[in-house]
Enzyme design. Structure first.
Site, PDB file in Angstrom:
ATOM      1  N   ASP A  83      29.826  49.724 117.583  1.00  0.00           N
ATOM      2  CA  ASP A  83      29.800  48.944 116.244  1.00  0.00           C
ATOM      3  C   ASP A  83      29.404  49.710 115.089  1.00  0.00           C
ATOM      4  O   ASP A  83      29.497  50.945 114.732  1.00  0.00           O
ATOM      5  CB  ASP A  83      27.747  48.267 116.506  1.00  0.00           C
ATOM      6  CG  ASP A  83      27.527  46.828 116.392  1.00  0.00           C
ATOM      7  OD1 ASP A  83      28.087  46.955 115.420  1.00  0.00           O
ATOM      8  OD2 ASP A  83      26.083  47.015 116.796  1.00  0.00           O
ATOM      9  N   ASP A  93      28.681  37.738 114.878  1.00  0.00           N
ATOM     10  CA  ASP A  93      27.918  37.056 115.526  1.00  0.00           C
ATOM     11  C   ASP A  93      26.897  36.199 115.338  1.00  0.00           C
ATOM     12  O   ASP A  93      26.437  35.804 116.039  1.00  0.00           O
ATOM     13  CB  ASP A  93      26.899  38.303 114.547  1.00  0.00           C
ATOM     14  CG  ASP A  93      26.934  39.720 114.831  1.00  0.00           C
ATOM     15  OD1 ASP A  93      27.285  39.721 115.885  1.00  0.00           O
ATOM     16  OD2 ASP A  93      25.859  40.352 113.791  1.00  0.00           O
TER      17      ASP A  93
HETATM   18  C1  GLA Z   1      25.465  43.909 114.946  1.00  0.00           C
HETATM   19  C2  GLA Z   1      26.057  43.376 116.240  1.00  0.00           C
HETATM   20  C3  GLA Z   1      25.189  42.622 117.877  1.00  0.00           C
HETATM   21  C4  GLA Z   1      24.364  43.699 117.722  1.00  0.00           C
HETATM   22  C5  GLA Z   1      23.119  43.509 116.128  1.00  0.00           C
HETATM   23  C6  GLA Z   1      22.473  45.323 117.041  1.00  0.00           C
HETATM   24  O1  GLA Z   1      25.039  43.560 113.956  1.00  0.00           O
HETATM   25  O2  GLA Z   1      26.918  42.368 115.971  1.00  0.00           O
HETATM   26  O3  GLA Z   1      25.375  42.348 118.366  1.00  0.00           O
HETATM   27  O4  GLA Z   1      24.772  44.703 118.557  1.00  0.00           O
HETATM   28  O5  GLA Z   1      24.442  44.584 115.811  1.00  0.00           O
HETATM   29  O6  GLA Z   1      21.587  45.831 116.009  1.00  0.00           O
END
Ligand code: GLA
Length: 738
Positions: free
Chosen positions: A479, A549
């Site tokens: 990430d 997301d």
């Molecule tokens: C980001 C990612 C999510 C999740 C969060 C965790 O927003 O896109 O899928 O992994 O971080 O903090």
């Protein structure tokens, strides 16, 4: 596939059975662009394609050549300041303060195959005869700068890849203030410009506009390719649609700051520039040193946007993505993020995984929150060791329990970041990107580690590699949850601060390269707050990426549809999530959530224990369906049929290479009363074959489905007449078998 040099006319012709690319040396010595498009037969002399004319107000190169004005010539790699007033491909700042260059043709080399770019992601070949590469050298006799332009043409693809390597052969340091990967002058401006733009949770929405005199551009100065824009644009003729007409796609294999621009000049010539964003770039080139740009890819079609997309899909799936997972159907996973957020312990995770296993899920992914002091997003980033309060036996203990259930185990990292509340930051507060004496801005309570520094990358590598060696980890979600500010590197001198953004992304690539080569069987999924780094650079290391997301099935239609213009289905992370949806609070049927998520890597983002028994039975069927068809869906030929950007209905389909199986996804945003008759014309089927539609006794010929269309109103046949009355957010899958 050929690359021909006609010595007498100093003309280069790269061609295969689909495309031609023609360049010539202009009277002033510059390299001129003559043609890129549908293949034309080769000939000795294409010089009639270069237009020379005297124009009032034009500056020209010499008294005896008043028709040779670079402003009015189509060029391959233009500079500013010597008769061309358009934005240039390159700008070189010299110690005397001059920014002028004059790049003249100096020679060429043709090689079989395609060389790799050191430290950068790029398209590759598996056999030398798949492609040939032309390297043209241009030189500036005053500064000593040597510029090598790389062009690769493929035997079987309507694609040219381009990149540029600069070498300082002079005796003084130079600064590259602009070093685009691609510049391309098209003879007219009768195009629409397509870009893929948005924001967090609304990535890659298709936006279209006409080209007009002046500049249109998209780009990023955020340190990653970004949610806001994608390093991919299309120029299409006004009448081009998904199934017919001309278009050219431009894609940059890069994950950092980029610029994609079209400039229409005073004579309707369109100049495309694509490369690292010049506003955040300044690279010092010492005598003897090289600089290699990222690679740009151009694809051409005369048969519509679906074909253009398929060219990118196939290239990126087969010759950009690498390794063990490249051609393999992807594991069906369950990720605990939306199921628990930070609120979990080992037993709860195992409970969730156990239920997932019983439904057929193959991989359990532990998301954020397992390391250091991380119990919320204010602490812990940078400390990549398990939190023993949550996971008493560490990651290896949890992984063993997951493996004992008969599942694979995957883990979340955010390697490039650090919280001030972490052991790593306490030990190395100077390892973040920041300007001494100024504030260090925050994003999601975190700082960005200075990945332009090798010791920082080494340290993160050591932590990650130690975990990967010690515990059985089959998948990593990598990430990146904030953009870069105060981009300054404490370890670089003043005159190299313009290098930091690019050096940062080279550090990210270096870490990816080390981890993917040491752990070749681990499946990497890239992520950046959803889709803020959904770009070809990432696909070279991680064959799939978390698309957004936003997990709402209806929102995802636009996101996945827009993404599909460049990126293959196998690259799009897509999961079924809970209702009401966590981002939008919308309720959608479970079958629609799956029908959308099937067109990606597929998985679940919820706790299956919280579903009813009936819903779990439905989930089991979904998983069984995806196991049967994922090879086809992820690696078949993908067609867009009805656009969510245009109406209430979205439809797309995939067809197997032998055209004997096709799956159509059909989605209706809002229900309609007494709805009109509707049908969609399918694509890519074999007109001669007779297809059976699953769940229906009627058979159909391919030509009929592609021309008369597939009836999607409920009147279609007896079985469908009695189906549910329809609802908002409805959807259907149609499975055809020859
Ligand atoms: C980001 C990612 C999510 C999740 C969060 C965790 O927003 O896109 O899928 O992994 O971080 O903090």
């Amino acid at each position: 596939m050929q690359i021909i040099f006609h010595e007498k006319t100093k003309t280069f012709h790269l061609y295969n059975h689909e495309i031609s690319y023609i360049m010539t040396v202009l009277p002033g010595g510059q390299l001129g662009q003559l043609y890129f498009g549908k293949a034309v037969r080769d000939r000795e002399d294409f010089s009639h394609l270069a237009e020379y004319s005297f124009r009032n107000m034009a500056s020209y190169l010499s008294e005896d050549q008043d028709t040779v004005s670079l402003e009015h010539l189509k060029q391959e790699y233009p500079v500013y300041g010597t008769t061309d007033y358009r934005e240039p491909a390159v700008e070189v700042i010299q110690t005397n303060g001059s920014r002028l260059s004059d790049l003249s043709y100096a020679g060429f080399l043709i090689i079989q195959g395609k060389p790799q770019l050191p430290g950068l992601p790029a398209v590759y070949v598996e056999k030398e005869d798949e492609a040939a590469t032309l390297i043209i050298t241009l030189k500036d006799s005053v500064t000593g700068l040597s510029v090598q332009l790389f062009y690769t043409i493929f035997e079987e693809r309507p694609v040219i890849t381009r990149s540029v390597c600069f070498t300082n052969q002079g005796c003084e340091a130079l600064h590259l203030g602009r070093a685009m990967s691609l510049s391309m002058d098209f003879p007219d401006c009768d195009y629409e410009w397509l870009q893929f733009s948005g924001v967090w949770a609304r990535e890659r929405h298709l936006k279209t506009r006409n080209l007009e005199p002046g500049i249109v551009s998209v780009g990023s100065m955020r340190g990653s390719s970004s949610h806001e824009h994608n390093p991919f644009i299309i120029l299409k003729r006004p009448h081009t649609d998904e199934s017919q007409g001309e278009a050219v796609g431009f894609s940059l294999i890069y994950s950092g700051n980029f610029l994609a621009q079209a400039e229409v000049d005073n004579q309707n010539v369109t100049r495309i520039l694509l490369g690292i964003h010049p506003d955040t770039f300044d690279w010092k080139l010492e005598p003897g040193a090289d600089f290699q740009t990222p690679e740009a890819v151009m694809a051409y079609t005369c048969r519509g946007l679906n074909e253009l997309s398929q060219s990118f899909h196939s290239l990126y799936q087969k010759r950009l993505a690498r390794g063990y997972w490249r051609d393999r159907p992807r594991p069906i996973l369950l990720n605990n993020w939306e199921a628990t957020y930070f609120d979990f312990n080992e037993d709860l995770l195992v409970e969730i995984a156990d239920r997932a296993k019983k439904c057929g899920v193959e991989l359990f992914v532990l998301d954020d929150g397992w390391f250091g002091a991380r119990r919320n997003d204010r602490a812990g980033l940078g400390d990549w060791t398990a939190n023993k309060e949550l996971l008493p036996d560490g990651i290896s203990g949890l992984s063993k329990r997951i493996e004992a259930l008969g599942m694979k185990f995957g883990l979340w990292f955010e390697p490039e970041m650090v919280n001030a509340d972490s052991d790593l930051y306490r030990a190395h507060p100077d390892w973040i990107l920041q300007m001494p004496g100024r504030r260090a801005s925050l994003g999601r309570h975190q700082h960005v580690l200075d990945f332009s520094r090798k010791e920082v990358v080494d340290c993160i590598y050591n932590m990650m590699a130690a975990l990967l060696r010690e515990a059985k980890i089959s998948y990593i979600k990598w990430d990146m949850n904030r953009y870069i500010t105060e981009c300054y590197c404490a370890a670089l001198p003043a005159d190299q601060q313009g290098e930091v953004f690019h050096r940062y992304i080279l550090g990210v690539y270096d870490l990816y390269e080390r981890l993917t080569s040491e752990f070749p069987h681990v499946l990497f999924e890239s992520c950046a707050s959803g889709g803020a780094r959904f770009d070809p650079g990432m696909l070279y290391y991680a064959p799939q990426a978390w698309t957004s997301d936003d997990t709402d099935a209806i929102e995802r239609l636009k996101i996945q549809y827009g993404t599909s213009y460049c990126y293959p289905v196998s690259s799009m992370g897509s999961h079924v999530s809970a209702v009401p949806n966590h981002q939008l609070h919308r309720n959608t049927p479970l079958y629609t959530r799956a029908n959308t998520a099937y067109f990606g890597t597929f998985g679940y983002e919820l706790d299956l224990n919280k579903l009813t028994e009936d819903e779990r039975e439905e989930v089991k069927k979904q998983i069984a369906f995806m196991k049967e068809y994922r090879g086809l869906i992820q690696f078949g030929t993908f067609y867009r049929l009805c656009s969510p950007f245009e109406g209430n209905i979205t439809a797309w389909m995939v067809v197997s290479p032998d055209k004997k199986t096709a799956i159509i996804g059909w989605y209706k945003t809002l229900n309609q009363v007494n709805a009109p008759f509707s049908r969609i014309r399918l694509q890519g089927l074999d007109p001669e074959l007779c297809y059976h539609l699953e769940g229906c006794s009627q058979t159909f010929y391919g030509d009929e489905l592609m021309n008369a269309g597939l009836i999607t109103s409920d009147s279609m046949c007896g079985e469908y007449k009695n189906r549910r009355p329809g609802c908002d957010f409805d959807s259907r899958l149609f499975i055809f078998k020859a």
